[in-house]
Design a protein around this motif. Structure first.
Motif, short mmCIF file in Angstrom:
data_model
loop_
_atom_site.label_atom_id
_atom_site.label_comp_id
_atom_site.label_asym_id
_atom_site.label_seq_id
_atom_site.Cartn_x
_atom_site.Cartn_y
_atom_site.Cartn_z
N PHE A 69 10.17 -61.36 53.59
CA PHE A 69 11.57 -62.12 53.32
C PHE A 69 11.66 -62.34 51.76
CE2 PHE A 69 8.77 -65.99 53.67
CZ PHE A 69 9.37 -66.82 52.64
N ASP A 70 12.89 -62.68 51.43
CA ASP A 70 13.05 -62.75 49.89
C ASP A 70 13.42 -64.25 49.85
OD1 ASP A 70 12.75 -60.45 49.20
OD2 ASP A 70 14.62 -59.81 49.53
N ILE A 71 13.11 -65.17 48.68
CA ILE A 71 13.55 -66.26 48.40
C ILE A 71 14.48 -66.31 47.36
CG2 ILE A 71 12.90 -68.62 47.53
CD1 ILE A 71 9.96 -68.00 48.58
N VAL A 72 15.82 -66.70 47.59
CA VAL A 72 17.01 -66.47 46.68
C VAL A 72 17.59 -67.85 46.30
CG1 VAL A 72 17.29 -64.03 46.92
CG2 VAL A 72 18.48 -65.62 48.15
N SER A 73 18.51 -68.05 45.16
CA SER A 73 19.30 -69.06 45.37
C SER A 73 20.66 -68.58 44.85
CB SER A 73 18.84 -70.04 44.21
OG SER A 73 19.64 -71.10 43.95
N GLU A 74 21.64 -68.21 45.70
CA GLU A 74 22.74 -67.70 45.60
C GLU A 74 23.92 -68.89 45.95
OE1 GLU A 74 22.61 -64.29 48.10
OE2 GLU A 74 21.74 -63.16 46.63
N VAL A 75 25.06 -68.43 45.15
CA VAL A 75 26.37 -69.22 45.61
C VAL A 75 27.50 -68.24 46.04
CG1 VAL A 75 28.34 -70.69 44.30
CG2 VAL A 75 25.80 -71.44 43.70
N ASP A 76 27.89 -68.53 47.08
CA ASP A 76 28.94 -67.63 47.54
C ASP A 76 30.19 -67.77 46.89
OD1 ASP A 76 30.61 -66.13 49.10
OD2 ASP A 76 30.68 -67.29 50.99
N LYS A 77 30.63 -66.82 46.18
CA LYS A 77 31.86 -66.91 45.10
C LYS A 77 33.19 -67.19 46.04
CE LYS A 77 33.56 -65.18 41.01
NZ LYS A 77 33.22 -65.20 39.72
N HIS A 78 33.18 -66.62 47.23
CA HIS A 78 34.49 -66.92 47.95
C HIS A 78 34.52 -68.40 48.40
CE1 HIS A 78 38.05 -65.87 50.50
NE2 HIS A 78 37.30 -66.59 51.44
N GLN A 79 33.42 -68.62 48.75
CA GLN A 79 33.50 -70.19 49.08
C GLN A 79 33.66 -71.08 48.06
OE1 GLN A 79 33.66 -71.46 52.00
NE2 GLN A 79 33.22 -70.05 53.33
#
Length: 160
Positions: free
Chosen positions: A4-14
């Motif tokens: 699995f991958d560990i990421v830190s993303e922010v949903d641009k639409h939200q």
């Protein structure tokens, strides 16, 4: 092998939804009537502008609650210094998107210090964790959720 991958993303639409919600709230609130105040969005950098410092701090709090309602962790917010220019007060708010190198290395070190039977490697702005058993990977996820990091983490691309 499971991974699995560990990421830190922010949903641009939200994020856009949260900014629009704050701007609508500001136009409708009684204490902001006749005040030139708004939140501008440029990518993942937001500029909160108003006429007084207390209004800017109220708007940052409104933004924080709007982000929570839109399922964005408020730990991703990095609020800058209050700047006064003429009749306008500004605050830059940056949303952290992606893992920086130091945090990724720290996550890999934490996984290795626990002596679990998994391998962790930094790949760009994410960390890939692989192991022989699915249970080992789930232990890594539970361990990372229990740790207090200064950035929200998401776990995706879980493959068996």
């Amino acid at each position: 092998m499971p991974s699995f991958d560990i990421v830190s993303e922010v949903d641009k639409h939200q994020l856009t939804n949260a900014v629009d919600q704050v701007n609508r709230t500001v136009t409708n609130r009684f204490d902001f009537k006749g005040v030139n105040a708004e939140v501008d969005m440029n990518g993942f950098e937001l500029t909160v502008r108003a006429e007084a410092e207390i209004q800017v701090t109220q708007m940052v709090d409104m933004l924080r609650s709007a982000l929570i309602k839109c399922d964005i962790d408020p730990l991703a917010m990095e609020v800058g210094e209050v700047e006064q220019s003429g009749r306008e007060v500004r605050v830059k708010v940056t949303l952290k998107n992606g893992l920086d190198k130091e945090l990724a290395k720290k996550i890999v070190k934490m996984i290795k210090d626990e002596k679990m039977k998994v391998q962790a490697s930094v790949q760009g702005d994410q960390v890939r964790v692989t192991g022989k058993k699915r249970d080992d990977l789930q232990q890594v996820i539970a361990m990372l959720r229990a740790k207090e990091l200064d950035q929200p983490l998401q776990f995706n691309n879980f493959r068996d």
